[in-house]
Design a protein around this motif. Sequence first.
Motif: not given
Lengths: 138, 138
Positions: A98-99, A102-103, A105-106, A110-115, A118-119, A121, B119, B122, B124
Amino acid sequence: MPYTTKQRQAVLQVLERRGERPVAAPELADALRREGCPVGLATIYRQLERLAETGTVHRITTETGALYQYCPRRDAGQACFLLRCAACGRVEHLDCPQLRSLYQHLAAEHRFQVDPRQTVLTGLCALCAEQEAEHGEN
Amino acid sequence: MPYTTKQRQAVLQVLERRGERPVAAPELADALRREGCPVGLATIYRQLERLAETGTVHRITTETGALYQYCPRRDAGQACFLLRCAACGRVEHLDCPQLRSLYQHLAAEHRFQVDPRQTVLTGLCALCAEQEAEHGEN
DNA sequence: TTGCGTGCAAAGGTTTTGCATGGCA
DNA sequence: TGCCATGCAAAACCTTTGCACGCAA
């Protein structure tokens, strides 16, 4: 392994022994000194930097400084998700579909690439949540 | 509001004006000095602490120190999710049902209560991802 | 022998704290 | 007048860097 020094081994041993409990650099220096194997703080930082680069340890940025945690690489370099307990400082790895979705999905919506590396929770782990509940009853 | 001083207002004004761009305390001090309204660094830290406690600003911990970002409270005290771009430093708020349901999933299935305020996801952002793609083509 | 790692000391940076002063209520 | 915020300086940290020395390859 291009090189092997006793300091390098000593640092790694402490990290391994701590297992899941992350440790700060100055704290690591104290531990080594108490063991009768003192290592200069600068050396410790340099080794931790190398270990973090190779993925052998995680570097976790906190309000009070950086913590380092041994990371036994399961599948070399695989993305792993980090959960940090704000109460006890422990960091757990989580491989949760699911995690991951979610990434995705983002990234897609939402045009955001989670790393993931670096992340972190941050929140409350099961044990600390219990303890907090107990104290709340008082 | 128990008190109002011109320093307090000045700090808040800079934060408001910066809008989405987070700012570090020393940087904020420089800005105020340039504006002809110098405020002591200690005062700035004390104000930022208060503002963070009341939720007026976000405090974001980075490797090089803390950043502060004005947070126009939409629904007072509501949980808001933070996305930080590692490249440009900007932080965006996100209210995404999937994110919320993921946190519920983590609480229910993995016994971990994520604290959204602590939280920061992080990665791009869209703009920086584009720029990186361009550079990659060279 | 060569080069990299180490140790020590110093410097750099952020953040906190103590204390006297000054301004708002 | 009384209290709280401010400013300045000093201190406390963590972390990085420079440089000479020593150890591993």
